[in-house]
Structure formats: structure tokens, C-alpha cells
Design a protein around this motif. Sequence first.
Motif, mmCIF file in Angstrom:
data_model
loop_
_atom_site.group_PDB
_atom_site.id
_atom_site.type_symbol
_atom_site.label_atom_id
_atom_site.label_comp_id
_atom_site.label_asym_id
_atom_site.label_seq_id
_atom_site.Cartn_x
_atom_site.Cartn_y
_atom_site.Cartn_z
ATOM 1 N N ARG A 23 57.151 92.830 56.037
ATOM 2 C CA ARG A 23 56.285 93.270 55.380
ATOM 3 C C ARG A 23 56.270 93.874 53.757
ATOM 4 N NH1 ARG A 23 55.152 96.092 60.207
ATOM 5 N NH2 ARG A 23 55.525 98.233 59.284
ATOM 6 N N GLU A 24 57.404 94.540 53.790
ATOM 7 C CA GLU A 24 57.916 95.099 52.500
ATOM 8 C C GLU A 24 58.555 94.151 51.580
ATOM 9 O OE1 GLU A 24 57.875 98.311 50.840
ATOM 10 O OE2 GLU A 24 56.279 98.347 52.783
ATOM 11 N N LEU A 25 58.940 93.085 52.254
ATOM 12 C CA LEU A 25 59.679 91.847 51.325
ATOM 13 C C LEU A 25 58.536 91.138 50.878
ATOM 14 C CD1 LEU A 25 62.726 91.116 53.259
ATOM 15 C CD2 LEU A 25 62.760 92.296 50.938
ATOM 16 N N MET A 26 57.497 91.085 51.764
ATOM 17 C CA MET A 26 56.104 90.074 51.321
ATOM 18 C C MET A 26 55.307 90.986 50.002
ATOM 19 S SD MET A 26 55.945 87.135 52.004
ATOM 20 C CE MET A 26 54.243 86.865 51.495
ATOM 21 N N ARG A 27 55.463 92.542 50.207
ATOM 22 C CA ARG A 27 54.794 93.069 49.195
ATOM 23 C C ARG A 27 55.455 93.100 47.794
ATOM 24 N NH1 ARG A 27 55.150 98.346 49.863
ATOM 25 N NH2 ARG A 27 53.958 98.956 48.427
ATOM 26 N N ALA A 28 56.911 93.112 47.905
ATOM 27 C CA ALA A 28 57.746 92.961 46.882
ATOM 28 C C ALA A 28 57.801 91.613 46.143
ATOM 29 C CB ALA A 28 59.372 93.125 47.071
ATOM 30 N N GLU A 29 57.581 90.589 46.882
ATOM 31 C CA GLU A 29 57.549 89.212 46.190
ATOM 32 C C GLU A 29 55.919 89.224 45.526
ATOM 33 O OE1 GLU A 29 56.814 84.585 47.675
ATOM 34 O OE2 GLU A 29 58.092 85.901 48.935
ATOM 35 N N LEU A 30 54.862 89.591 46.087
ATOM 36 C CA LEU A 30 53.647 89.786 45.486
ATOM 37 C C LEU A 30 53.730 90.453 44.307
ATOM 38 C CD1 LEU A 30 50.505 89.097 45.709
ATOM 39 C CD2 LEU A 30 50.242 91.137 46.760
ATOM 40 N N CYS A 31 54.305 91.675 44.523
ATOM 41 C CA CYS A 31 54.442 92.400 43.004
ATOM 42 C C CYS A 31 55.143 91.685 41.840
ATOM 43 C CB CYS A 31 55.146 93.989 43.255
ATOM 44 S SG CYS A 31 54.174 95.069 44.281
ATOM 45 N N LEU A 32 56.156 90.893 42.296
ATOM 46 C CA LEU A 32 56.929 90.256 41.459
ATOM 47 C C LEU A 32 56.236 89.084 40.733
ATOM 48 C CD1 LEU A 32 59.900 89.718 40.406
ATOM 49 C CD2 LEU A 32 60.417 88.322 42.327
ATOM 50 N N ASP A 33 55.476 88.530 41.790
ATOM 51 C CA ASP A 33 54.661 87.368 41.204
ATOM 52 C C ASP A 33 53.497 87.894 40.223
ATOM 53 O OD1 ASP A 33 55.928 85.649 42.754
ATOM 54 O OD2 ASP A 33 54.471 85.408 44.342
ATOM 55 N N LEU A 34 52.912 89.036 40.510
ATOM 56 C CA LEU A 34 51.913 89.439 39.593
ATOM 57 C C LEU A 34 52.262 90.528 38.533
ATOM 58 C CD1 LEU A 34 49.438 90.256 42.520
ATOM 59 C CD2 LEU A 34 49.405 88.275 41.077
ATOM 60 N N PHE A 62 67.336 100.128 54.390
ATOM 61 C CA PHE A 62 67.411 99.106 53.302
ATOM 62 C C PHE A 62 66.609 99.803 52.196
ATOM 63 C CE2 PHE A 62 67.824 96.552 57.043
ATOM 64 C CZ PHE A 62 68.969 95.741 56.674
ATOM 65 N N ILE A 63 67.146 99.787 51.171
ATOM 66 C CA ILE A 63 66.432 99.962 49.839
ATOM 67 C C ILE A 63 66.093 98.718 49.031
ATOM 68 C CG2 ILE A 63 66.504 101.159 47.419
ATOM 69 C CD1 ILE A 63 66.629 103.158 49.719
ATOM 70 N N ILE A 64 64.784 98.371 48.724
ATOM 71 C CA ILE A 64 64.404 97.149 48.293
ATOM 72 C C ILE A 64 63.936 97.527 46.706
ATOM 73 C CG2 ILE A 64 62.572 95.345 48.360
ATOM 74 C CD1 ILE A 64 62.535 96.093 51.403
ATOM 75 N N TYR A 65 64.290 96.648 45.895
ATOM 76 C CA TYR A 65 63.811 96.848 44.424
ATOM 77 C C TYR A 65 63.618 95.499 43.891
ATOM 78 C CZ TYR A 65 68.612 96.591 43.161
ATOM 79 O OH TYR A 65 69.936 96.181 43.096
ATOM 80 N N LEU A 66 63.146 95.562 42.624
ATOM 81 C CA LEU A 66 62.708 94.257 41.980
ATOM 82 C C LEU A 66 63.638 94.396 40.600
ATOM 83 C CD1 LEU A 66 58.877 93.952 42.110
ATOM 84 C CD2 LEU A 66 60.726 92.926 43.690
ATOM 85 N N ASP A 67 64.097 92.974 40.089
ATOM 86 C CA ASP A 67 64.476 92.750 38.867
ATOM 87 C C ASP A 67 63.511 91.601 38.259
ATOM 88 O OD1 ASP A 67 65.812 91.920 36.509
ATOM 89 O OD2 ASP A 67 67.771 92.021 37.404
ATOM 90 N N PRO A 68 62.374 91.953 37.673
ATOM 91 C CA PRO A 68 61.627 91.197 37.034
ATOM 92 C C PRO A 68 62.189 90.350 36.077
ATOM 93 C CG PRO A 68 60.814 93.382 36.753
ATOM 94 C CD PRO A 68 62.144 93.595 37.051
ATOM 95 N N ASP A 69 63.070 90.722 34.949
ATOM 96 C CA ASP A 69 63.746 89.725 34.315
ATOM 97 C C ASP A 69 64.333 88.585 34.829
ATOM 98 O OD1 ASP A 69 62.865 91.399 32.332
ATOM 99 O OD2 ASP A 69 64.561 92.407 32.138
ATOM 100 N N GLN A 70 65.266 88.657 35.941
ATOM 101 C CA GLN A 70 65.753 87.825 36.704
ATOM 102 C C GLN A 70 65.022 86.977 37.700
ATOM 103 O OE1 GLN A 70 69.267 86.816 36.412
ATOM 104 N NE2 GLN A 70 69.282 88.054 34.779
ATOM 105 N N GLU A 71 63.707 87.665 38.029
ATOM 106 C CA GLU A 71 62.791 87.209 38.961
ATOM 107 C C GLU A 71 63.320 87.109 40.642
ATOM 108 O OE1 GLU A 71 61.058 83.392 37.687
ATOM 109 O OE2 GLU A 71 60.173 84.322 36.016
ATOM 110 N N LEU A 72 64.038 88.287 40.648
ATOM 111 C CA LEU A 72 64.651 88.420 42.099
ATOM 112 C C LEU A 72 64.297 89.617 42.633
ATOM 113 C CD1 LEU A 72 68.408 87.475 40.848
ATOM 114 C CD2 LEU A 72 66.805 86.285 42.407
ATOM 115 N N ILE A 73 64.326 89.627 43.945
ATOM 116 C CA ILE A 73 64.039 90.900 44.879
ATOM 117 C C ILE A 73 65.611 91.306 45.379
ATOM 118 C CG2 ILE A 73 63.155 91.460 46.791
ATOM 119 C CD1 ILE A 73 61.039 89.001 46.573
ATOM 120 N N TYR A 74 65.806 92.364 45.382
ATOM 121 C CA TYR A 74 67.220 92.897 45.678
ATOM 122 C C TYR A 74 66.951 93.621 46.960
ATOM 123 C CZ TYR A 74 69.701 91.229 41.698
ATOM 124 O OH TYR A 74 70.397 90.388 40.760
ATOM 125 N N VAL A 75 68.051 93.766 47.837
ATOM 126 C CA VAL A 75 67.848 94.586 49.155
ATOM 127 C C VAL A 75 69.518 95.091 49.353
ATOM 128 C CG1 VAL A 75 67.621 94.722 51.548
ATOM 129 C CG2 VAL A 75 66.451 92.928 50.195
#
Length: 126
Positions: free
Chosen positions: A108-119, A27-40
Amino acid sequence: MLSQVDRTALNNKLSQRFIHLDPGGYFIIYLDPDQELIYVKHYTNVINEKGLAADPDTGRPIPTRGKVERQPSFVVSGRTAKELCITLFESSTPSPVTMLDHAAYLGRELMRAELCLDLGWDYIQD
């Protein structure tokens, strides 16, 4: 009690260990901060005789650095780690994750991604 520096050093050391790769894919995980979404993005692979993830079409090892030109087998997005875990582990039949350690890593990675998105931080997948 471990300090933040000690925890970071421990986590960095543990990230360097050998892991058995999931034959169900990666899996490759990345963020779209403008849409406030985590992509997998999910990619299929085969594990070769050396234990490396290889492209199922070519048999060539998949590089761990640089850009890889492959099409994902699917892409999902969600607003939280929990939402994505439910999609990946409970709603997909069969699950694209076939190993428990891989499932733990993704959680773990998805929680880190969510935290980064929140902050509002950049997210770099481990």
C-alpha cells in the motif's frame, strides 16, 4: 457509497489501531523526485517484552518521532511499487518481511509513494 471524506476518515481511524511489529525489521520509504525514484531503507530491530521495536544493539526502544541515528541494513530504489515489491519479496532470500500484514502495508505504501511521485506530490509515510 463512501465519499472521499468518509474514506479518509476510515483510513485515519484504521491507522491508529494496534499492530504487531515485524521482527524482520522496519522500512523507511522516501522519494527522490529529481531522479524519479522511490527509496526503501531497511532497519533491523528486535521486539521487546512490551511489543515495541528496539535497537538490537542497545535494546532501547526505537523512537517513532524525530531523527533516529541508525544505519540501515540495506537500501533499495526503484521506479515503481511493483519493481520494489519484486526486489523485497521475491529477490531477497530470506525476505526481510516476515509477516503478511507487513507485506500488505508495504505494498500500500509503495503504491502511495509511486502515485505521489507521478503527481509531483509530497509523500509522507503512514
